[in-house]
Design a protein around this motif. Structure first.
Motif, PDB file in Angstrom:
ATOM      1  N   VAL A  72       0.853  -1.196   0.000  1.00 45.42           N
ATOM      2  CA  VAL A  72       0.000   0.000   0.000  1.00 45.42           C
ATOM      3  C   VAL A  72       0.893   1.252   0.000  1.00 45.42           C
ATOM      4  O   VAL A  72       0.605   2.232  -0.700  1.00 45.42           O
ATOM      5  CB  VAL A  72      -0.975  -0.012   1.194  1.00 45.42           C
ATOM      6  CG1 VAL A  72      -1.656   1.337   1.361  1.00 45.42           C
ATOM      7  CG2 VAL A  72      -2.014  -1.114   1.015  1.00 45.42           C
ATOM      8  N   GLY A  73       1.975   1.197   0.738  1.00 45.47           N
ATOM      9  CA  GLY A  73       2.907   2.326   0.774  1.00 45.47           C
ATOM     10  C   GLY A  73       3.493   2.635  -0.589  1.00 45.47           C
ATOM     11  O   GLY A  73       3.665   3.800  -0.965  1.00 45.47           O
ATOM     12  N   ARG A  76       0.785   4.284  -2.626  1.00 41.86           N
ATOM     13  CA  ARG A  76       0.566   5.644  -2.107  1.00 41.86           C
ATOM     14  C   ARG A  76       1.620   6.616  -2.670  1.00 41.86           C
ATOM     15  O   ARG A  76       1.302   7.739  -3.053  1.00 41.86           O
ATOM     16  CB  ARG A  76       0.633   5.623  -0.586  1.00 41.86           C
ATOM     17  CG  ARG A  76       0.621   7.016   0.028  1.00 41.86           C
ATOM     18  CD  ARG A  76       0.671   6.954   1.534  1.00 41.86           C
ATOM     19  NE  ARG A  76      -0.629   6.634   2.084  1.00 41.86           N
ATOM     20  CZ  ARG A  76      -0.845   5.822   3.087  1.00 41.86           C
ATOM     21  NH1 ARG A  76       0.162   5.216   3.658  1.00 41.86           N
ATOM     22  NH2 ARG A  76      -2.057   5.602   3.530  1.00 41.86           N
ATOM     23  N   SER A  77       2.861   6.159  -2.751  1.00 37.40           N
ATOM     24  CA  SER A  77       3.924   7.074  -3.193  1.00 37.40           C
ATOM     25  C   SER A  77       3.745   7.476  -4.661  1.00 37.40           C
ATOM     26  O   SER A  77       4.175   8.548  -5.061  1.00 37.40           O
ATOM     27  CB  SER A  77       5.304   6.447  -2.970  1.00 37.40           C
ATOM     28  OG  SER A  77       5.457   5.325  -3.806  1.00 37.40           O
ATOM     29  N   PRO A  80      -0.491  10.130  -5.253  1.00 39.30           N
ATOM     30  CA  PRO A  80      -0.903  11.108  -4.232  1.00 39.30           C
ATOM     31  C   PRO A  80      -2.225  11.789  -4.587  1.00 39.30           C
ATOM     32  O   PRO A  80      -2.996  12.151  -3.695  1.00 39.30           O
ATOM     33  CB  PRO A  80       0.251  12.127  -4.221  1.00 39.30           C
ATOM     34  CG  PRO A  80       0.917  11.982  -5.544  1.00 39.30           C
ATOM     35  CD  PRO A  80       0.762  10.527  -5.917  1.00 39.30           C
ATOM     36  N   GLU A  83      -5.048   9.456  -3.650  1.00 41.86           N
ATOM     37  CA  GLU A  83      -5.227   9.442  -2.191  1.00 41.86           C
ATOM     38  C   GLU A  83      -5.948  10.710  -1.734  1.00 41.86           C
ATOM     39  O   GLU A  83      -6.821  10.659  -0.864  1.00 41.86           O
ATOM     40  CB  GLU A  83      -3.886   9.306  -1.470  1.00 41.86           C
ATOM     41  CG  GLU A  83      -4.095   9.204   0.037  1.00 41.86           C
ATOM     42  CD  GLU A  83      -2.820   8.961   0.817  1.00 41.86           C
ATOM     43  OE1 GLU A  83      -1.734   9.187   0.267  1.00 41.86           O
ATOM     44  OE2 GLU A  83      -2.936   8.557   1.989  1.00 41.86           O
ATOM     45  N   GLU A  88      -7.684   9.203   3.077  1.00 42.85           N
ATOM     46  CA  GLU A  88      -6.712   8.158   3.440  1.00 42.85           C
ATOM     47  C   GLU A  88      -7.350   6.767   3.603  1.00 42.85           C
ATOM     48  O   GLU A  88      -6.857   5.781   3.061  1.00 42.85           O
ATOM     49  CB  GLU A  88      -5.982   8.555   4.719  1.00 42.85           C
ATOM     50  CG  GLU A  88      -4.809   7.637   5.017  1.00 42.85           C
ATOM     51  CD  GLU A  88      -4.068   8.028   6.267  1.00 42.85           C
ATOM     52  OE1 GLU A  88      -4.322   9.118   6.801  1.00 42.85           O
ATOM     53  OE2 GLU A  88      -3.248   7.204   6.713  1.00 42.85           O
ATOM     54  N   PHE A  91      -8.664   5.332   0.335  1.00 41.09           N
ATOM     55  CA  PHE A  91      -7.517   5.014  -0.523  1.00 41.09           C
ATOM     56  C   PHE A  91      -6.870   3.698  -0.077  1.00 41.09           C
ATOM     57  O   PHE A  91      -6.574   2.829  -0.906  1.00 41.09           O
ATOM     58  CB  PHE A  91      -6.483   6.144  -0.495  1.00 41.09           C
ATOM     59  CG  PHE A  91      -5.236   5.808  -1.251  1.00 41.09           C
ATOM     60  CD1 PHE A  91      -5.191   5.963  -2.640  1.00 41.09           C
ATOM     61  CD2 PHE A  91      -4.114   5.298  -0.606  1.00 41.09           C
ATOM     62  CE1 PHE A  91      -4.049   5.622  -3.345  1.00 41.09           C
ATOM     63  CE2 PHE A  91      -2.978   4.957  -1.312  1.00 41.09           C
ATOM     64  CZ  PHE A  91      -2.940   5.127  -2.689  1.00 41.09           C
ATOM     65  N   CYS A  92      -6.650   3.546   1.228  1.00 41.76           N
ATOM     66  CA  CYS A  92      -6.038   2.308   1.730  1.00 41.76           C
ATOM     67  C   CYS A  92      -6.920   1.109   1.401  1.00 41.76           C
ATOM     68  O   CYS A  92      -6.416   0.041   1.019  1.00 41.76           O
ATOM     69  CB  CYS A  92      -5.799   2.395   3.235  1.00 41.76           C
ATOM     70  SG  CYS A  92      -4.440   3.481   3.639  1.00 41.76           S
ATOM     71  N   ALA A  95      -6.417   0.368  -2.265  1.00 48.11           N
ATOM     72  CA  ALA A  95      -5.087  -0.196  -2.527  1.00 48.11           C
ATOM     73  C   ALA A  95      -5.006  -1.637  -2.009  1.00 48.11           C
ATOM     74  O   ALA A  95      -4.435  -2.519  -2.672  1.00 48.11           O
ATOM     75  CB  ALA A  95      -4.011   0.679  -1.893  1.00 48.11           C
TER      76      ALA A  95
END
Lengths: 271, 279
Positions: A72-73, A76-77, A80, A83, A88, A91-92, A95
C-alpha cells in the motif's frame, strides 16, 4: 514429533497466509491454506514454533502486516492525487483490494500498480469511478514516463535537409516516455492543484487531453487541445507526417507551431 | 573477482545510496569510502536514478545489494531478472552483487519481503543449486546476507550458522553478515548472538551491515529507521575482531536524516575498526 513439510508446500502455504486479508489465525483456516497444511497443526505449533511471547499465528502476523503495509505504501507514493481524492481510509481500502486482486508478479515494485486504472473501472460500487480511473491513468502514466527507456531527442537541425516530398512520408518516432491520455475529467488541473496544496474540489466532467513525458530526467505534463492531441497521437502511432497533419482539422495552420514546441520539449527522437 | 579477493578488499565504511541524498552528493561529492545501491531501484528504469548512479559510480566504489533474487524459492531462477542484474553490475562496475538468504515468492507471485526458510537439507539443496546457477551467470561469487526473521519452523534440522556453513561449503558463495539482523534474530528466537558470530565461516564473510531496529513488546523488527543500538555496536566489535576487518555499511531506509548524520553514524564504526588495525 514434528512432521516434515516439503519446501514447495510450506512456501505456497505461507504465501497464502501472508497475503490473506485477515489475521493469520483466520488465514490458516482458509480453504487455500488448509488444503496445504492443516490449521490444527499450525495452531498446535507443529509448523511455526511459538515462543514465550508469541503464538505461531502472532509470528505469521508480523509478515502479514508488513506485506500489506509495504505494498500500500508503494502505491501511495505513486498516486498522491488518488489518495487526496479518496481520503486516506478509502484510498487504503482501494489499494488493499487492488493488491488482493493483482498480487505482484514482478521482481520490481515499480510494476505493481500497472492495472490500477482497470481495477478501478471494474469496481462498479466505487463512487466517482470514472474520475478516479482517469486520475489513476494520469498518475500511472507519470510513473511509466519516469521509468521509461532513455533516448536521444531529435535534433531539429537534422530536419533541415528534408525535402517537402520527404516530409510527406516522414515518420518521426516519439520519445519512449511519451504517454497520451484522453480523459473524461480534467484530471491534470486537479492533480496540479493537489501538488500545489490548493485543496481542489472534485472536478466536473469535461473532456481533457494530456501529454506526459520525461525531459532532462523530469516528468512533465502538457494539457493539449483536441486537434493537437489528435495530431500528436497520430505521429506517436507511426503515421507519416502528411497523414498526421490531417488530424489537425481546422487548426492545420497551428501544426508548425505545435511541432516546434514538441520538438523543443524532446517529444521526438531521431528517425 | 574471486571470493578471496572480495573478502580481502576492505572498502572501508560506506552507506546505502538513497534518493533523498542525491542532491547533496551531486553538489558536495562528499568524502566517503563507498556506496551500496539497492539493485532493483536501478533496474527496469532508465530515469533519473540511473542517470545519477552513472555519475556516482565514476567517483565511488559501488556494491550492489538486491532484495528480489528469490534464491530460496522452489520457483526457477528468473533469468530476465538475472540478465538485468548483470547488465546493471557491468554498467556501474559493482565490486560484487549480494542478496538475501530467503525467499520472496512462489508460483510467480512476489511478496516483496525477505521470507524465512526452514533450515533443512531440502532447502539447502534448493538454495545451493540456484546459487551455483547465479554464480555461473554472474561469472563471480554471489554474496548472501543473513536476514532478520520473526518466526522459526518446527521442522528445521540445523541452526542458521550450520546452514550458512553448509551453503558456503557447497557453493563457495560469500556472506554478508548483517550484525543488526543477528541481534534481532537472537532476541526474537532466543539464541546467543556472540556464539552465532563465533560459529561463522569467516573466510566467506565479505561485508558487514549495520542498522537500527524497532523494539516492540513481543519482538524486534528490522526497520532501518534509527541509529545503531549499543548492543549491536558491541556485536560489531566482536565481529570485527573475529574477521580482522571487512567492508562495513550502514543502512538507513526510513525516517532518513541528512546525509552528514547518516555518515556520522556510519563512522562510529571507525572506533572498532581502529582497534583491530592498531592491534
Amino acid at each position: 514429533m514434528t512432521e516434515a513439510v516439503d519446501l514447495a508446500t510450506l512456501q505456497r502455504w505461507m504465501s497464502h497466509v501472508v497475503r490473506h486479508p485477515k489475521v493469520a489465525e483466520t488465514a490458516v483456516k482458509s480453504g487455500a491454506a488448509r488444503t496445504l497444511i492443516r490449521a490444527r497443526r499450525v495452531l498446535a505449533g507443529d509448523v511455526v514454533l511459538p515462543n514465550e511471547r508469541m503464538q505461531p499465528t502472532d509470528r505469521l502476523d508480523v509478515y502479514g502486516g508488513a506485506y500489506i503495509a509495504r505494498l500500500v505504501g508503494v502505491i501511495r507514493s505513486d498516486f498522491p492525487g488518488l489518495e487526496h481524492a479518496l481520503g486516506e481510509d478509502a484510498f487504503c481500502g482501494l489499494a488493499e483490494a487492488y493488491v488482493q486482486a493483482y498480487p505482484s508478479r514482478h521482481p520490481n515494485l515499480n510494476q505493481l500498480a500497472h492495472a490500477l486504472p482497470d481495477f478501478i473501472s471494474k469496481r462498479t460500487h466505487q463512487p466517482r469511478r470514472a474520475f478516479l480511473r482517469d486520475l489513476a491513468r494520469l498518475e500511472l502514466a507519470m510513473s511509466e514516463a519516469f521509468h521509461a527507456p532513455q533516448a536521444a531527442a531529435l535534433d531539429p537541425g537534422s530536419l533541415g535537409a528534408v525535402t517537402p516530398e520527404e516530409w510527406e512520408h516522414l515518420v518521426i518516432p516519439t520519445h519512449p516516455s511519451l504517454r497520451l491520455l484522453a480523459t473524461s475529467y480534467p484530471v491534470n488541473g486537479y492533480l496540479q492543484a493537489v501538488f500545489d496544496e490548493r485543496e481542489p474540489d472534485l472536478p466536473k466532467r469535461a473532456n481533457s487531453y494530456v501529454a506526459v513525458y520525461r525531459k532532462d530526467y523530469r516528468v512533465w505534463r502538457l494539457t493539449l487541445e483536441k486537434p493537437a492531441f489528435a495530431t500528436l497521437s497520430a505521429l506517436a502511432n507511426g503515421e507519416p507526417f502528411a497523414r498526421a497533419l490531417q488530424h489537425a482539422g481546422d487548426s492545420a495552420d497551428q501544426v508548425g507551431h505545435w511541432f516546434q514546441g514538441w520538438t523543443a520539449d524532446g517529444l521526438f527522437i531521431q528517425p | 573477482m574471486s571470493l578471496e579477493k572480495i573478502v580481502r578488499e576492505d572498502l572501508g565504511i560506506g552507506i546505502g545510496l538513497r534518493t533523498t541524498h542525491f542532491g547533496h552528493i551531486l553538489s558536495e561529492w562528499p568524502d566517503l569510502d563507498w556506496f551500496e545501491i539497492l539493485s532493483e531501484n536501478f533496474m527496469q528504469t532508465e530515469g533519473r536514478p540511473l542517470h545519477i548512479l552513472d555519475q556516482i559510480a565514476e567517483r565511488y566504489p559501488i556494491v550492489m545489494h538486491g532484495v528480489s533474487m528469490n534464491i530460496g524459492s522452489v520457483d526457477p531462477l528468473d533469468t530476465d531478472y538475472m540478465r538485468e542484474l548483470k547488465t546493471l553490475r557491468d554498467r556501474c562496475g559493482a565490486r560484487f552483487v549480494s542478496d538475501h538468504i530467503c525467499w520472496t515468492g512462489v508460483d510467480g507471485t512476489n511478496l516483496h519481503d525477505l521470507l524465512p526458510l526452514p533450515y533443512t537439507g531440502e532447502a539447502l539443496e534448493v538454495m545451493a543449486a540456484k546459487v551455483r546457477q547465479v554464480q555461473d551467470i554472474l561469472e563471480a561469487p554471489l554474496v548472501l546476507e543473513n536476514p532478520s526473521t520473526y518466526l522459526e519452523f518446527a521442522h528445521s534440522e540445523m541452526s542458521e550458522t550450520e546452514f550458512l556453513r553448509e551453503l558456503t561449503k557447497a557453493t563457495g558463495c560469500g556472506l554478508l553478515m548483517d550484525v543488526n539482523n543477528v541481534f534481532v534474530c537472537a532476541s526474537n528466537h532466543g539464541f546467543d548472538a556472540a556464539q552465532y558470530l563465533r560459529e561463522l565461516p569467516w573466510n566467506h564473510v565479505a561485508q558487514f551491515h549495520l542498522a537500527g531496529h524497532s523494539v516492540y513488546e513481543t519482538h524486534r523488527l528490522d526497520t532501518h529507521d534509527a541509529p545503531v543500538c549499543d548492543e549491536v555496536w558491541e556485536l560489531y566489535d566482536l565481529a570485527h575482531q573475529l574477521s580482522g576487518g571487512r567492508s562495513t555499511l550502514l543502512e538507513w531506509d526510513d525516517n532518513i536524516p541528512e546525509f552528514d548524520e547518516v555518515v556520522a553514524e556510519a563512522h562510529k564504526a571507525t572506533r572498532y575498526r581502529g582497534e583491530v588495525h592498531a592491534g
